[in-house]
Design a protein around this motif. Structure first.
Motif, PDB file in Angstrom:
ATOM      1  N   VAL A   1       0.840  -1.196   0.000  1.00  0.00           N
ATOM      2  CA  VAL A   1       0.000   0.000   0.000  1.00  0.00           C
ATOM      3  C   VAL A   1       0.876   1.247   0.000  1.00  0.00           C
ATOM      4  CG1 VAL A   1      -1.751   1.294   1.286  1.00  0.00           C
ATOM      5  CG2 VAL A   1      -1.843  -1.203   1.212  1.00  0.00           C
ATOM      6  N   LEU A   2       0.570   2.171  -0.900  1.00  0.00           N
ATOM      7  CA  LEU A   2       1.215   3.482  -0.911  1.00  0.00           C
ATOM      8  C   LEU A   2       0.238   4.506  -0.372  1.00  0.00           C
ATOM      9  CD1 LEU A   2       3.396   5.583  -1.742  1.00  0.00           C
ATOM     10  CD2 LEU A   2       2.279   5.651  -4.002  1.00  0.00           C
ATOM     11  N   ILE A   3       0.688   5.290   0.591  1.00  0.00           N
ATOM     12  CA  ILE A   3      -0.105   6.396   1.122  1.00  0.00           C
ATOM     13  C   ILE A   3       0.608   7.683   0.741  1.00  0.00           C
ATOM     14  CG2 ILE A   3      -0.999   7.496   3.209  1.00  0.00           C
ATOM     15  CD1 ILE A   3      -0.954   4.611   4.453  1.00  0.00           C
ATOM     16  N   ILE A   4      -0.038   8.507  -0.072  1.00  0.00           N
ATOM     17  CA  ILE A   4       0.529   9.785  -0.479  1.00  0.00           C
ATOM     18  C   ILE A   4      -0.003  10.849   0.475  1.00  0.00           C
ATOM     19  CG2 ILE A   4       0.806  11.456  -2.332  1.00  0.00           C
ATOM     20  CD1 ILE A   4       0.238   9.261  -4.340  1.00  0.00           C
ATOM     21  N   GLY A   5       0.885  11.393   1.268  1.00  0.00           N
ATOM     22  CA  GLY A   5       0.492  12.381   2.264  1.00  0.00           C
ATOM     23  C   GLY A   5       0.817  11.890   3.660  1.00  0.00           C
ATOM     24  N   ALA A   6       1.574  12.685   4.414  1.00  0.00           N
ATOM     25  CA  ALA A   6       1.970  12.299   5.768  1.00  0.00           C
ATOM     26  C   ALA A   6       1.385  13.249   6.807  1.00  0.00           C
ATOM     27  CB  ALA A   6       3.494  12.256   5.883  1.00  0.00           C
TER      28      ALA A   6
ATOM     29  N   THR B   1       4.102   1.950   2.374  1.00  0.00           N
ATOM     30  CA  THR B   1       5.030   3.003   1.972  1.00  0.00           C
ATOM     31  C   THR B   1       4.305   4.336   2.098  1.00  0.00           C
ATOM     32  OG1 THR B   1       6.235   1.589   0.412  1.00  0.00           O
ATOM     33  CG2 THR B   1       6.411   3.964   0.084  1.00  0.00           C
ATOM     34  N   VAL B   2       4.958   5.311   2.720  1.00  0.00           N
ATOM     35  CA  VAL B   2       4.365   6.641   2.882  1.00  0.00           C
ATOM     36  C   VAL B   2       5.227   7.656   2.143  1.00  0.00           C
ATOM     37  CG1 VAL B   2       3.749   8.476   4.514  1.00  0.00           C
ATOM     38  CG2 VAL B   2       3.319   6.073   5.102  1.00  0.00           C
ATOM     39  N   ALA B   3       4.597   8.450   1.308  1.00  0.00           N
ATOM     40  CA  ALA B   3       5.281   9.525   0.589  1.00  0.00           C
ATOM     41  C   ALA B   3       4.763  10.859   1.108  1.00  0.00           C
ATOM     42  CB  ALA B   3       5.034   9.404  -0.911  1.00  0.00           C
ATOM     43  N   GLY B   4       5.665  11.720   1.545  1.00  0.00           N
ATOM     44  CA  GLY B   4       5.242  13.003   2.081  1.00  0.00           C
ATOM     45  C   GLY B   4       6.408  13.935   2.318  1.00  0.00           C
ATOM     46  N   ARG B   5       6.126  14.998   3.044  1.00  0.00           N
ATOM     47  CA  ARG B   5       7.138  16.000   3.357  1.00  0.00           C
ATOM     48  C   ARG B   5       7.372  16.059   4.862  1.00  0.00           C
ATOM     49  NH1 ARG B   5       4.833  21.127  -0.184  1.00  0.00           N
ATOM     50  NH2 ARG B   5       4.803  20.121  -2.220  1.00  0.00           N
ATOM     51  N   HIS B   6       8.427  16.761   5.239  1.00  0.00           N
ATOM     52  CA  HIS B   6       8.770  17.052   6.622  1.00  0.00           C
ATOM     53  C   HIS B   6       9.291  15.803   7.335  1.00  0.00           C
ATOM     54  CE1 HIS B   6       6.829  20.828   5.838  1.00  0.00           C
ATOM     55  NE2 HIS B   6       5.640  20.278   5.740  1.00  0.00           N
ATOM     56  N   ALA B   7      10.534  15.905   7.783  1.00  0.00           N
ATOM     57  CA  ALA B   7      11.209  14.769   8.414  1.00  0.00           C
ATOM     58  C   ALA B   7      10.456  14.271   9.632  1.00  0.00           C
ATOM     59  CB  ALA B   7      12.636  15.163   8.793  1.00  0.00           C
TER      60      ALA B   7
ATOM     61  N   GLY C   1      10.055  16.090  -1.241  1.00  0.00           N
ATOM     62  CA  GLY C   1      10.669  17.393  -1.439  1.00  0.00           C
ATOM     63  C   GLY C   1       9.676  18.444  -1.867  1.00  0.00           C
ATOM     64  N   ASP C   2       9.923  19.075  -3.020  1.00  0.00           N
ATOM     65  CA  ASP C   2       9.039  20.139  -3.488  1.00  0.00           C
ATOM     66  C   ASP C   2       7.768  19.616  -4.138  1.00  0.00           C
ATOM     67  OD1 ASP C   2       9.945  19.160  -5.907  1.00  0.00           O
ATOM     68  OD2 ASP C   2      11.042  20.973  -6.469  1.00  0.00           O
ATOM     69  N   GLY C   3       7.634  18.294  -4.245  1.00  0.00           N
ATOM     70  CA  GLY C   3       6.421  17.698  -4.805  1.00  0.00           C
ATOM     71  C   GLY C   3       6.402  17.615  -6.304  1.00  0.00           C
TER      72      GLY C   3
ATOM     73  N   ASN D   1       7.402  16.263 -10.067  1.00  0.00           N
ATOM     74  CA  ASN D   1       7.735  14.934 -10.606  1.00  0.00           C
ATOM     75  C   ASN D   1       7.470  13.849  -9.558  1.00  0.00           C
ATOM     76  OD1 ASN D   1       8.720  16.081 -13.099  1.00  0.00           O
ATOM     77  ND2 ASN D   1      10.578  16.645 -11.974  1.00  0.00           N
ATOM     78  N   LEU D   2       6.307  13.954  -8.951  1.00  0.00           N
ATOM     79  CA  LEU D   2       5.984  13.111  -7.798  1.00  0.00           C
ATOM     80  C   LEU D   2       6.052  11.623  -8.128  1.00  0.00           C
ATOM     81  CD1 LEU D   2       4.985  13.060  -4.856  1.00  0.00           C
ATOM     82  CD2 LEU D   2       2.647  13.181  -5.728  1.00  0.00           C
ATOM     83  N   ALA D   3       5.399  11.201  -9.197  1.00  0.00           N
ATOM     84  CA  ALA D   3       5.376   9.782  -9.531  1.00  0.00           C
ATOM     85  C   ALA D   3       6.784   9.250  -9.766  1.00  0.00           C
ATOM     86  CB  ALA D   3       4.496   9.534 -10.754  1.00  0.00           C
ATOM     87  N   GLN D   4       7.600  10.033 -10.478  1.00  0.00           N
ATOM     88  CA  GLN D   4       8.957   9.585 -10.768  1.00  0.00           C
ATOM     89  C   GLN D   4       9.785   9.459  -9.488  1.00  0.00           C
ATOM     90  OE1 GLN D   4       7.192  11.875 -12.306  1.00  0.00           O
ATOM     91  NE2 GLN D   4       7.784  12.149 -14.473  1.00  0.00           N
ATOM     92  N   LYS D   5       9.621  10.403  -8.562  1.00  0.00           N
ATOM     93  CA  LYS D   5      10.359  10.340  -7.301  1.00  0.00           C
ATOM     94  C   LYS D   5       9.988   9.109  -6.495  1.00  0.00           C
ATOM     95  CE  LYS D   5      11.230  15.278  -6.597  1.00  0.00           C
ATOM     96  NZ  LYS D   5      10.881  16.487  -5.805  1.00  0.00           N
ATOM     97  N   ILE D   6       8.693   8.830  -6.441  1.00  0.00           N
ATOM     98  CA  ILE D   6       8.247   7.677  -5.655  1.00  0.00           C
ATOM     99  C   ILE D   6       8.692   6.387  -6.323  1.00  0.00           C
ATOM    100  CG2 ILE D   6       6.225   6.441  -4.785  1.00  0.00           C
ATOM    101  CD1 ILE D   6       4.864   9.184  -4.493  1.00  0.00           C
ATOM    102  N   GLN D   7       8.579   6.308  -7.648  1.00  0.00           N
ATOM    103  CA  GLN D   7       9.031   5.119  -8.369  1.00  0.00           C
ATOM    104  C   GLN D   7      10.520   4.884  -8.158  1.00  0.00           C
ATOM    105  OE1 GLN D   7       7.711   6.205 -12.289  1.00  0.00           O
ATOM    106  NE2 GLN D   7       5.886   4.896 -12.191  1.00  0.00           N
ATOM    107  N   ALA D   8      11.309   5.963  -8.168  1.00  0.00           N
ATOM    108  CA  ALA D   8      12.752   5.833  -8.021  1.00  0.00           C
ATOM    109  C   ALA D   8      13.146   5.335  -6.637  1.00  0.00           C
ATOM    110  CB  ALA D   8      13.426   7.180  -8.289  1.00  0.00           C
ATOM    111  N   GLN D   9      12.331   5.659  -5.620  1.00  0.00           N
ATOM    112  CA  GLN D   9      12.672   5.280  -4.249  1.00  0.00           C
ATOM    113  C   GLN D   9      11.866   4.095  -3.728  1.00  0.00           C
ATOM    114  OE1 GLN D   9      13.361   8.625  -1.454  1.00  0.00           O
ATOM    115  NE2 GLN D   9      12.864   9.977  -3.170  1.00  0.00           N
TER     116      GLN D   9
END
Length: 372
Positions: free
Chosen positions: A168-173, A192-198, A216-218, A220-228
């Motif tokens: 499960v991917l959750i976009i937003g922390a 997996t959680v994708a978001g900002r702020h440590a 980060g700045d949000g 290219n979101l899909a590419q960033k998440i796919q890469a990580q």
């Protein structure tokens, strides 16, 4: 008494108000815990909420407290002064098409309740009958005040049919994303959680996320998440008979990682809705949980949706059943305020808090001390 009154866009004031006489079936609750909400920040910025609030109006909707007065007939319904209770922020009519078809969150006549940022609040008769719940003696009011937002997350979990073993991917922390994390982990999903702020991503790990992605700045979101994202699916857990049973360990099942089984969008922006569709696997589910501003349009790849047999859903609000299920999670210790409440603010300072939060809201939730 003192209460926060929303007058319009960016305009909330602390004013002296007089409680009105109680009508039949109403109860008055002395508020012991009131929590901030991302929705309240959006309402503050926009000056209204199409369904929930029109100005001028008392403000705030996450609360728990003690019944301090009863209207005529309320005692006949079983309420008594001194009852420790939590109130949801709405109640369905029970009669319309959607209520009859067990979709009370879509009720044509939802009765909303606002006014948590105050010393007391009057709970109308319908809500007292349908969505005012007693607390166990040991339940902390701060924990109980999480019931309303958690009920929305429970609705989203069940709409998405999450079960053990899913990736499960959750976009937003934010608070909602973190609540999804806690419940998905309890179900034994690999999260997996994708978001900002440590600090928020650290909270996600604490609540059970196996993997976090700083977007980060949000851009290219899909590419960033796919890469990580993990190169391969982690050890998966076979689905069990109960979506909320956490009694079994993982069963290793390795294969090439094709995408996420389910993506929960918990931000409410066009770019995150679009990224969610790009990140789900063939045959997977996307839940557009985050509501976008009115008039928002998104561009979706229709070929991908059709030929990948994607299931696209959206969850809104809660039902009396999900409210009760949420309180069960809280009273079992599965969700605690200590994991979500990261600050405290006096009621007198609430306007300043909202002005600050509108610029940069880095806290998860803030407890409002209604006596200061």
């Amino acid at each position: 008494m003192k209460a926060a009154i929303l007058h319009g866009r960016g305009d909330v004031r602390i004013e002296e108000v007089s409680p009105e006489p109680l009508k039949r079936g109403e109860v008055r609750m002395h508020i012991e815990a009131a929590l901030t909400c991302g929705t309240d920040v959006k309402v503050f910025e926009r000056g209204y909420h199409a369904k929930m609030i029109s100005t001028p109006s008392r403000f705030g909707h996450e609360m728990a407290g003690v019944i301090c007065a009863l209207g005529e007939g309320a005692s006949e319904a079983g309420w008594k002064i001194g009852d420790r209770v939590v109130a949801a922020n709405s109640a369905p009519c029970g009669k319309c098409f959607f209520c009859v078809h067990h979709q009370e969150n879509l009720c044509d006549d939802l009765q909303f309740l606002n006014g948590a940022y105050a010393e007391t609040i009057t709970v109308p008769e319908r809500l007292a009958q349908k969505n005012l719940l007693r607390l166990k003696p040991q339940t902390d009011f701060r924990d109980a005040a999480l019931t309303e937002p958690l009920a929305c997350v429970v609705q989203g979990i069940e709409d998405s049919a999450l079960c053990a073993g899913q990736n499960v991917l959750i976009i937003g922390a934010g608070p909602v994303g973190l609540m999804f994390t806690a419940l998905a982990n309890r179900i034994r999903c690999h999260v997996t959680v994708a978001g900002r702020h440590a600090t928020r991503l650290q909270s996600a790990r604490k609540l059970g996320a196996a993997h976090v992605v700083d977007v980060g700045d949000g851009k290219n979101l899909a590419q960033k998440i796919q890469a990580q994202a993990p190169a391969h699916a982690p050890a998966r857990r076979e689905p069990g008979p109960s979506r909320y049973d956490s009694g079994h360990g993982p069963v290793p099942v390795h294969h090439d990682f094709p995408g996420f089984d389910t993506v929960i969008e918990a931000v409410g922006r066009a770019e995150t809705w679009e990224a969610a569709v790009a990140l789900v696997r063939k045959g997977g589910t996307v839940n557009f949980f985050g509501g976008c501003p009115a008039g928002t349009m998104v561009a979706l790849d229709t070929q991908r949706i059709h030929y990948s047999n994607l299931k696209l859903i959206a969850s809104f609000h809660h039902t009396p059943r999900s409210v009760r299920r949420a309180l069960e999670f809280i009273e079992s210790g599965a969700v605690r305020a200590a994991d979500f409440v990261s600050g405290e603010c006096a009621l007198s300072q609430l306007p300043a808090w909202f002005n600050s939060a509108a610029v940069a809201n880095n806290s998860i939730k803030t407890l409002i001390n209604v006596r200061q």
